[in-house]
Design a protein around this motif. Structure first.
Motif, PDB file in Angstrom:
ATOM      1  N   ALA A   1       0.835  -1.207   0.000  1.00  0.00           N
ATOM      2  CA  ALA A   1       0.000   0.000   0.000  1.00  0.00           C
ATOM      3  C   ALA A   1       0.870   1.258   0.000  1.00  0.00           C
ATOM      4  O   ALA A   1       0.583   2.216  -0.727  1.00  0.00           O
ATOM      5  N   VAL A   2       1.929   1.266   0.787  1.00  0.00           N
ATOM      6  CA  VAL A   2       2.843   2.417   0.812  1.00  0.00           C
ATOM      7  C   VAL A   2       3.510   2.581  -0.548  1.00  0.00           C
ATOM      8  O   VAL A   2       3.611   3.686  -1.070  1.00  0.00           O
ATOM      9  N   ASN A   3       3.949   1.481  -1.134  1.00  0.00           N
ATOM     10  CA  ASN A   3       4.536   1.527  -2.478  1.00  0.00           C
ATOM     11  C   ASN A   3       3.550   2.131  -3.474  1.00  0.00           C
ATOM     12  O   ASN A   3       3.928   2.960  -4.297  1.00  0.00           O
ATOM     13  N   GLN A   4       2.310   1.705  -3.407  1.00  0.00           N
ATOM     14  CA  GLN A   4       1.282   2.202  -4.319  1.00  0.00           C
ATOM     15  C   GLN A   4       1.126   3.711  -4.164  1.00  0.00           C
ATOM     16  O   GLN A   4       1.076   4.450  -5.146  1.00  0.00           O
ATOM     17  N   LEU A   5       1.051   4.172  -2.932  1.00  0.00           N
ATOM     18  CA  LEU A   5       0.884   5.601  -2.682  1.00  0.00           C
ATOM     19  C   LEU A   5       2.105   6.413  -3.095  1.00  0.00           C
ATOM     20  O   LEU A   5       1.984   7.483  -3.685  1.00  0.00           O
ATOM     21  N   LEU A   6       3.274   5.908  -2.786  1.00  0.00           N
ATOM     22  CA  LEU A   6       4.493   6.660  -3.070  1.00  0.00           C
ATOM     23  C   LEU A   6       4.864   6.697  -4.542  1.00  0.00           C
ATOM     24  O   LEU A   6       5.346   7.710  -5.031  1.00  0.00           O
ATOM     25  N   PHE A   7       4.645   5.615  -5.231  1.00  0.00           N
ATOM     26  CA  PHE A   7       5.226   5.500  -6.565  1.00  0.00           C
ATOM     27  C   PHE A   7       4.233   5.463  -7.715  1.00  0.00           C
ATOM     28  O   PHE A   7       4.637   5.611  -8.866  1.00  0.00           O
ATOM     29  N   THR A   8       2.927   5.293  -7.446  1.00  0.00           N
ATOM     30  CA  THR A   8       2.001   5.218  -8.572  1.00  0.00           C
ATOM     31  C   THR A   8       0.783   6.104  -8.422  1.00  0.00           C
ATOM     32  O   THR A   8       0.089   6.343  -9.396  1.00  0.00           O
ATOM     33  N   ALA A   9       0.490   6.603  -7.226  1.00  0.00           N
ATOM     34  CA  ALA A   9      -0.720   7.408  -7.028  1.00  0.00           C
ATOM     35  C   ALA A   9      -0.576   8.768  -7.698  1.00  0.00           C
ATOM     36  O   ALA A   9       0.493   9.353  -7.737  1.00  0.00           O
ATOM     37  N   ASP A  10      -1.693   9.285  -8.224  1.00  0.00           N
ATOM     38  CA  ASP A  10      -1.719  10.617  -8.810  1.00  0.00           C
ATOM     39  C   ASP A  10      -2.486  11.528  -7.861  1.00  0.00           C
ATOM     40  O   ASP A  10      -3.701  11.530  -7.823  1.00  0.00           O
ATOM     41  N   PHE A  11      -1.764  12.290  -7.080  1.00  0.00           N
ATOM     42  CA  PHE A  11      -2.374  13.141  -6.075  1.00  0.00           C
ATOM     43  C   PHE A  11      -2.986  14.401  -6.659  1.00  0.00           C
ATOM     44  O   PHE A  11      -3.658  15.129  -5.967  1.00  0.00           O
ATOM     45  N   SER A  12      -2.770  14.678  -7.929  1.00  0.00           N
ATOM     46  CA  SER A  12      -3.296  15.913  -8.523  1.00  0.00           C
ATOM     47  C   SER A  12      -4.566  15.671  -9.332  1.00  0.00           C
ATOM     48  O   SER A  12      -5.013  16.539 -10.037  1.00  0.00           O
ATOM     49  N   SER A  13      -5.174  14.497  -9.232  1.00  0.00           N
ATOM     50  CA  SER A  13      -6.309  14.182 -10.088  1.00  0.00           C
ATOM     51  C   SER A  13      -7.656  14.645  -9.535  1.00  0.00           C
ATOM     52  O   SER A  13      -8.625  14.679 -10.264  1.00  0.00           O
ATOM     53  N   SER A  14      -7.738  15.008  -8.266  1.00  0.00           N
ATOM     54  CA  SER A  14      -9.034  15.433  -7.728  1.00  0.00           C
ATOM     55  C   SER A  14      -9.358  16.847  -8.191  1.00  0.00           C
ATOM     56  O   SER A  14      -8.471  17.670  -8.359  1.00  0.00           O
TER      57      SER A  14
ATOM     58  N   GLN B   1      14.829   6.469  -3.058  1.00  0.00           N
ATOM     59  CA  GLN B   1      16.100   7.139  -3.332  1.00  0.00           C
ATOM     60  C   GLN B   1      16.455   7.047  -4.819  1.00  0.00           C
ATOM     61  O   GLN B   1      16.846   8.040  -5.431  1.00  0.00           O
ATOM     62  N   LEU B   2      16.292   5.869  -5.403  1.00  0.00           N
ATOM     63  CA  LEU B   2      16.612   5.677  -6.818  1.00  0.00           C
ATOM     64  C   LEU B   2      15.727   6.517  -7.736  1.00  0.00           C
ATOM     65  O   LEU B   2      16.169   6.988  -8.777  1.00  0.00           O
ATOM     66  N   LEU B   3      14.468   6.717  -7.328  1.00  0.00           N
ATOM     67  CA  LEU B   3      13.535   7.494  -8.139  1.00  0.00           C
ATOM     68  C   LEU B   3      13.585   8.988  -7.830  1.00  0.00           C
ATOM     69  O   LEU B   3      12.854   9.769  -8.428  1.00  0.00           O
ATOM     70  N   GLY B   4      14.440   9.366  -6.915  1.00  0.00           N
ATOM     71  CA  GLY B   4      14.588  10.777  -6.583  1.00  0.00           C
ATOM     72  C   GLY B   4      13.447  11.350  -5.763  1.00  0.00           C
ATOM     73  O   GLY B   4      13.195  12.552  -5.784  1.00  0.00           O
ATOM     74  N   VAL B   5      12.737  10.483  -5.027  1.00  0.00           N
ATOM     75  CA  VAL B   5      11.647  10.949  -4.172  1.00  0.00           C
ATOM     76  C   VAL B   5      12.259  11.655  -2.965  1.00  0.00           C
ATOM     77  O   VAL B   5      13.086  11.087  -2.253  1.00  0.00           O
ATOM     78  N   LYS B   6      11.867  12.900  -2.772  1.00  0.00           N
ATOM     79  CA  LYS B   6      12.402  13.681  -1.666  1.00  0.00           C
ATOM     80  C   LYS B   6      11.854  13.135  -0.344  1.00  0.00           C
ATOM     81  O   LYS B   6      10.646  12.945  -0.200  1.00  0.00           O
ATOM     82  N   HIS B   7      12.743  12.868   0.583  1.00  0.00           N
ATOM     83  CA  HIS B   7      12.326  12.351   1.879  1.00  0.00           C
ATOM     84  C   HIS B   7      13.325  12.774   2.954  1.00  0.00           C
ATOM     85  O   HIS B   7      14.441  13.184   2.643  1.00  0.00           O
ATOM     86  N   THR B   8      12.898  12.685   4.170  1.00  0.00           N
ATOM     87  CA  THR B   8      13.749  13.052   5.295  1.00  0.00           C
ATOM     88  C   THR B   8      13.703  11.950   6.337  1.00  0.00           C
ATOM     89  O   THR B   8      12.618  11.508   6.723  1.00  0.00           O
TER      90      THR B   8
END
Length: 103
Positions: free
Chosen positions: A11-24, A61-68
């Protein structure tokens, strides 16, 4: 996180790497931006490079997702009780037994 099951990791993978948060429709001002806040914790040394959670971190990290990553040190049981009581919005007296179990 060290006890996360494979369905939760998926579920976390789905949200982080495939979800489109700008579609609403209400997110027009965020068009093209993807934002996701994920908060997790684990004991130091509990997650090694074979763990599924580690693979999520590596993929991000490989996909360049910004995280802390934030590393917290040891804290006293009373500090934990304060955190629990504030989170549950109960007096520290009422959360002491729960905090003791967690600690």
């Amino acid at each position: 996180l060290q006890w996360a099951d494979s369905a939760s990791i998926a579920a976390v993978n789905q949200l982080l790497f495939t979800a489109d948060f700008s579609s609403s429709p209400s997110s027009s001002s965020l068009k093209g931006r993807k934002q996701f806040f994920f908060y997790g914790c684990c004991r130091e040394g509990a997650i090694d490079k074979k763990h599924l959670v580690w693979k999520v971190f590596l993929r991000a990290q490989l996909l360049g997702v910004k995280h802390t990553n934030v590393k917290l040190g040891y804290f006293e049981e009373e500090t934990l009780n304060t955190m629990v009581s504030e989170t549950l919005r109960l007096s520290p007296r009422l959360t002491r037994s729960l905090s003791s179990v967690i600690y």
